[in-house]
Design an enzyme around this catalytic site. Sequence first.
Site, PDB file in Angstrom:
ATOM      1  N   THR A 118     -20.733  28.362 -73.626  1.00  0.00           N
ATOM      2  CA  THR A 118     -19.453  29.436 -72.749  1.00  0.00           C
ATOM      3  C   THR A 118     -19.573  30.049 -74.233  1.00  0.00           C
ATOM      4  O   THR A 118     -18.584  31.254 -74.689  1.00  0.00           O
ATOM      5  CB  THR A 118     -18.481  28.425 -73.651  1.00  0.00           C
ATOM      6  OG1 THR A 118     -18.197  28.177 -74.167  1.00  0.00           O
ATOM      7  CG2 THR A 118     -18.721  27.989 -71.854  1.00  0.00           C
TER       8      THR A 118
ATOM      9  N   ASP B 111     -28.304  19.421 -66.678  1.00  0.00           N
ATOM     10  CA  ASP B 111     -28.257  18.996 -65.386  1.00  0.00           C
ATOM     11  C   ASP B 111     -28.088  20.324 -64.757  1.00  0.00           C
ATOM     12  O   ASP B 111     -26.123  20.722 -65.345  1.00  0.00           O
ATOM     13  CB  ASP B 111     -27.620  18.023 -64.445  1.00  0.00           C
ATOM     14  CG  ASP B 111     -27.470  18.477 -62.989  1.00  0.00           C
ATOM     15  OD1 ASP B 111     -28.382  19.779 -62.280  1.00  0.00           O
ATOM     16  OD2 ASP B 111     -27.213  17.572 -62.129  1.00  0.00           O
TER      17      ASP B 111
ATOM     18  N   SER C 175      -6.301  32.241 -77.060  1.00  0.00           N
ATOM     19  CA  SER C 175      -6.129  31.031 -77.994  1.00  0.00           C
ATOM     20  C   SER C 175      -4.757  31.317 -78.989  1.00  0.00           C
ATOM     21  O   SER C 175      -4.899  31.451 -80.061  1.00  0.00           O
ATOM     22  CB  SER C 175      -6.926  29.432 -77.538  1.00  0.00           C
ATOM     23  OG  SER C 175      -7.811  29.038 -77.274  1.00  0.00           O
TER      24      SER C 175
ATOM     25  N   HIS D 154      -9.097  36.467 -67.496  1.00  0.00           N
ATOM     26  CA  HIS D 154      -9.707  36.218 -69.007  1.00  0.00           C
ATOM     27  C   HIS D 154     -10.604  35.572 -67.895  1.00  0.00           C
ATOM     28  O   HIS D 154     -10.321  34.197 -67.758  1.00  0.00           O
ATOM     29  CB  HIS D 154      -8.737  35.820 -70.071  1.00  0.00           C
ATOM     30  CG  HIS D 154      -9.677  35.199 -71.184  1.00  0.00           C
ATOM     31  ND1 HIS D 154     -10.575  35.849 -72.198  1.00  0.00           N
ATOM     32  CD2 HIS D 154     -10.306  33.576 -71.710  1.00  0.00           C
ATOM     33  CE1 HIS D 154     -11.251  35.513 -72.595  1.00  0.00           C
ATOM     34  NE2 HIS D 154     -10.733  34.144 -72.345  1.00  0.00           N
TER      35      HIS D 154
ATOM     36  N   CYS E  16      -8.138  35.743 -78.055  1.00  0.00           N
ATOM     37  CA  CYS E  16      -8.694  36.515 -76.353  1.00  0.00           C
ATOM     38  C   CYS E  16      -7.996  37.950 -76.223  1.00  0.00           C
ATOM     39  O   CYS E  16      -8.491  38.688 -74.841  1.00  0.00           O
ATOM     40  CB  CYS E  16      -9.448  35.960 -75.368  1.00  0.00           C
ATOM     41  SG  CYS E  16     -10.805  34.929 -76.079  1.00  0.00           S
TER      42      CYS E  16
ATOM     43  N   ASN F 107     -19.177  34.309 -72.890  1.00  0.00           N
ATOM     44  CA  ASN F 107     -17.411  34.929 -73.298  1.00  0.00           C
ATOM     45  C   ASN F 107     -17.538  36.043 -74.119  1.00  0.00           C
ATOM     46  O   ASN F 107     -18.433  35.980 -74.924  1.00  0.00           O
ATOM     47  CB  ASN F 107     -17.195  32.911 -73.694  1.00  0.00           C
ATOM     48  CG  ASN F 107     -15.361  33.134 -73.579  1.00  0.00           C
ATOM     49  OD1 ASN F 107     -14.871  35.064 -73.795  1.00  0.00           O
ATOM     50  ND2 ASN F 107     -14.914  32.407 -74.359  1.00  0.00           N
TER      51      ASN F 107
ATOM     52  N   GLU G  44     -11.618  39.399 -82.667  1.00  0.00           N
ATOM     53  CA  GLU G  44     -11.546  38.133 -83.628  1.00  0.00           C
ATOM     54  C   GLU G  44     -13.091  37.586 -84.268  1.00  0.00           C
ATOM     55  O   GLU G  44     -13.430  36.871 -84.515  1.00  0.00           O
ATOM     56  CB  GLU G  44     -11.073  36.855 -82.298  1.00  0.00           C
ATOM     57  CG  GLU G  44     -11.954  36.111 -81.131  1.00  0.00           C
ATOM     58  CD  GLU G  44     -11.224  34.899 -80.615  1.00  0.00           C
ATOM     59  OE1 GLU G  44     -10.677  33.969 -81.286  1.00  0.00           O
ATOM     60  OE2 GLU G  44     -11.269  35.504 -79.299  1.00  0.00           O
TER      61      GLU G  44
HETATM   62  P1  HMG Z   1     -18.050  19.754 -71.114  1.00  0.00           P
HETATM   63  O1  HMG Z   1     -17.141  18.185 -71.359  1.00  0.00           O
HETATM   64  O2  HMG Z   1     -19.521  19.990 -71.577  1.00  0.00           O
HETATM   65  O3  HMG Z   1     -18.328  19.860 -69.560  1.00  0.00           O
HETATM   66  O4  HMG Z   1     -17.160  21.045 -71.906  1.00  0.00           O
HETATM   67  P2  HMG Z   1     -17.600  19.127 -68.653  1.00  0.00           P
HETATM   68  O5  HMG Z   1     -17.408  17.698 -68.390  1.00  0.00           O
HETATM   69  O6  HMG Z   1     -15.294  19.240 -68.637  1.00  0.00           O
HETATM   70  O7  HMG Z   1     -17.915  20.121 -67.256  1.00  0.00           O
HETATM   71  C1  HMG Z   1     -17.015  20.573 -66.992  1.00  0.00           C
HETATM   72  C2  HMG Z   1     -17.305  21.005 -65.057  1.00  0.00           C
HETATM   73  O8  HMG Z   1     -19.149  20.777 -64.845  1.00  0.00           O
HETATM   74  C3  HMG Z   1     -16.240  20.045 -64.993  1.00  0.00           C
HETATM   75  O9  HMG Z   1     -15.687  20.890 -64.006  1.00  0.00           O
HETATM   76  C4  HMG Z   1     -17.411  19.472 -64.481  1.00  0.00           C
HETATM   77  O10 HMG Z   1     -17.188  18.464 -62.863  1.00  0.00           O
HETATM   78  C5  HMG Z   1     -18.664  19.873 -64.214  1.00  0.00           C
HETATM   79  P3  HMG Z   1     -13.929  20.434 -63.845  1.00  0.00           P
HETATM   80  O11 HMG Z   1     -13.906  19.601 -63.315  1.00  0.00           O
HETATM   81  O12 HMG Z   1     -13.823  21.366 -65.048  1.00  0.00           O
HETATM   82  O13 HMG Z   1     -14.028  21.826 -61.831  1.00  0.00           O
HETATM   83  N1  HMG Z   1     -20.288  19.393 -63.831  1.00  0.00           N
HETATM   84  C6  HMG Z   1     -20.661  19.163 -62.662  1.00  0.00           C
HETATM   85  N2  HMG Z   1     -21.149  20.404 -61.702  1.00  0.00           N
HETATM   86  C7  HMG Z   1     -22.377  20.449 -60.778  1.00  0.00           C
HETATM   87  N3  HMG Z   1     -23.505  19.616 -61.158  1.00  0.00           N
HETATM   88  C8  HMG Z   1     -23.300  18.976 -62.112  1.00  0.00           C
HETATM   89  C9  HMG Z   1     -21.858  18.635 -62.770  1.00  0.00           C
HETATM   90  N4  HMG Z   1     -21.777  17.223 -64.246  1.00  0.00           N
HETATM   91  C10 HMG Z   1     -20.144  18.457 -64.426  1.00  0.00           C
HETATM   92  N5  HMG Z   1     -24.409  17.888 -62.691  1.00  0.00           N
HETATM   93  C11 HMG Z   1     -15.543  23.361 -71.394  1.00  0.00           C
HETATM   94  C12 HMG Z   1     -16.511  21.879 -70.962  1.00  0.00           C
HETATM   95  C13 HMG Z   1     -15.004  24.101 -70.555  1.00  0.00           C
HETATM   96  C14 HMG Z   1     -14.703  22.592 -72.432  1.00  0.00           C
HETATM   97  C15 HMG Z   1     -16.392  23.512 -72.820  1.00  0.00           C
HETATM   98  O14 HMG Z   1     -17.495  23.918 -72.293  1.00  0.00           O
HETATM   99  C16 HMG Z   1     -16.108  23.801 -73.961  1.00  0.00           C
HETATM  100  O15 HMG Z   1     -15.215  23.435 -74.495  1.00  0.00           O
HETATM  101  N6  HMG Z   1     -15.775  25.284 -73.750  1.00  0.00           N
HETATM  102  C17 HMG Z   1     -15.286  26.087 -74.772  1.00  0.00           C
HETATM  103  C18 HMG Z   1     -13.462  26.343 -74.582  1.00  0.00           C
HETATM  104  C19 HMG Z   1     -12.636  26.626 -72.998  1.00  0.00           C
HETATM  105  O16 HMG Z   1     -14.040  28.214 -73.073  1.00  0.00           O
HETATM  106  N7  HMG Z   1     -11.554  26.917 -72.914  1.00  0.00           N
HETATM  107  C20 HMG Z   1     -11.521  27.512 -71.572  1.00  0.00           C
HETATM  108  C21 HMG Z   1      -9.806  27.758 -71.639  1.00  0.00           C
HETATM  109  S1  HMG Z   1      -9.212  28.311 -73.897  1.00  0.00           S
HETATM  110  C22 HMG Z   1     -10.252  29.879 -73.854  1.00  0.00           C
HETATM  111  O17 HMG Z   1      -9.302  30.610 -72.587  1.00  0.00           O
HETATM  112  C23 HMG Z   1      -9.366  30.909 -74.659  1.00  0.00           C
HETATM  113  C24 HMG Z   1     -11.122  31.648 -75.720  1.00  0.00           C
HETATM  114  O18 HMG Z   1     -11.982  32.130 -74.628  1.00  0.00           O
HETATM  115  C25 HMG Z   1     -10.954  31.722 -76.877  1.00  0.00           C
HETATM  116  C26 HMG Z   1      -9.867  32.877 -77.428  1.00  0.00           C
HETATM  117  O19 HMG Z   1      -9.050  32.380 -76.895  1.00  0.00           O
HETATM  118  O20 HMG Z   1     -10.279  33.610 -78.572  1.00  0.00           O
HETATM  119  C27 HMG Z   1     -12.047  30.145 -76.090  1.00  0.00           C
END
Ligand code: HMG
Length: 398
Positions: free
Chosen positions: A156, A33, A312, A237, A115, A280, A83
């Site tokens: 992302t 969605d 991270s 970030h 990051c 990102n 990175e």
């Molecule tokens: P996911 O399992 O696809 O999604 O993973 P979800 O089920 O957790 O849903 C995401 C959000 O969308 C939720 O909102 C849902 O409710 C909402 P929240 O509860 O979090 O507020 N949602 C909806 N909203 C509206 N309509 C809908 C609907 N369905 C769901 N129909 C995840 C999401 C971010 C975990 C995934 O994309 C991921 O693994 N991303 C990569 C990791 C990441 O970015 N982590 C962030 C912190 S770590 C960081 O910042 C360091 C990094 O940059 C690396 C570095 O430092 O080098 C990553």
Amino acid sequence: MPGDLAVGIHDLSIATTRYVLTHETLAARNGTDIAKYHEGIGQRSMSVPAVDEDIVTMAAAAAAPIIDRHGAEGIRTLFFATESSVDQSKAAGVHVQALLGLPSAVRVVELKQACYAGTAALQSAVGLIHRDPAQRVLVIAADVSKYELDSPGEATQGAAAVAMLVSADPALVRLENPSGVFTADVMDFWRPNYRTTALVEGRDSISAYLRAVEGAWTDYTEQGGRKVNDFDAFCYHQPFTKMARKAHRHLLAFCGYDADDSEISRALRHTTAYNTLVGNSYTVSMYLGLASLLDNAGELSDKAIAFFSYGSGSVAEFFGGTVVPGYRAHLRSGAHRDAISRRVPIDYARYREIHEYEFPDDGGDYPVPIENDGPYRLTGLFGHKRVYETRPARSRNG
Ligand code: HMG
């Protein structure tokens, strides 16, 4: 160390990729969605590098307008944060030094801590300038964020570069002491040497980020930093822009405030405008947020900006800065908007081809087709060496 010497960001320039994949295209392919992408994570599109683009070409494209405007005089250090290294030994910044025609009397180093490394580079630059205020430091961050196809992280991804000229008496942002720092040994996101895509514990990484907000803020206040209400804007970030909202809500709650959505939007909306379109960009992400804030907010002279940098693994830093009166005359807002809006949309099949593209590792010669129309390109891999070129009609985004 001279206590009243103002040191900070004198110029800032961003670059991104030739291609863009919209989240609508991704959602149509995987049946998600679209509201999950647009509202749930706050992302609209992601930058995708052409096969002849990488961190070096983006970095040189970001830095060239800075050298055009200010010259190279006084630049004795180039820090390159990434990175997405293209070599385990040689710093990517050495390629950039050559592409930009910088003098040989310069030290070039690559820094890594997920990051966070862009901030490590910036703070190291500030230290060098306090030692010798006549020097200027070129800080470049560049990254390509890549997760496995069909994984939750795929939505992302993104890619960009930022170049910052750091100097005494800066024209854009004065950086402040103290900083709050935080390190915790966690495996929330990582990329072993044998992988081209990152591994991530998605929900855990969000919790690790939020714990780092608390840790860095606690240290910042213990070091005598500002009160949370002193800041006019917050640059976080942004692995996805919704993360900035989560972080800000968390910080305010930690400080005893129950913020409503409108307050959070007011504090963040200008810092998320570019990231929602680029995705990102790892080390670049918080500075892309700063570019977005400076380019899109109203008058910010003398306003205090908060920065929260997270990498991270994990290392984080919270610090403040003050916007310098007259900064608007030094911005590159038109070029930044153009770099984002001129990207060419690609369909899912082309995106997948690019995602799966890898050089063979047999030492042969592998030229790559001309795809990007920027000022610098990767011509290919020849006998294990990456070769770059400056395009004849170099179109810098001055
Ligand atoms: P996911 O399992 O696809 O999604 O993973 P979800 O089920 O957790 O849903 C995401 C959000 O969308 C939720 O909102 C849902 O409710 C909402 P929240 O509860 O979090 O507020 N949602 C909806 N909203 C509206 N309509 C809908 C609907 N369905 C769901 N129909 C995840 C999401 C971010 C975990 C995934 O994309 C991921 O693994 N991303 C990569 C990791 C990441 O970015 N982590 C962030 C912190 S770590 C960081 O910042 C360091 C990094 O940059 C690396 C570095 O430092 O080098 C990553």
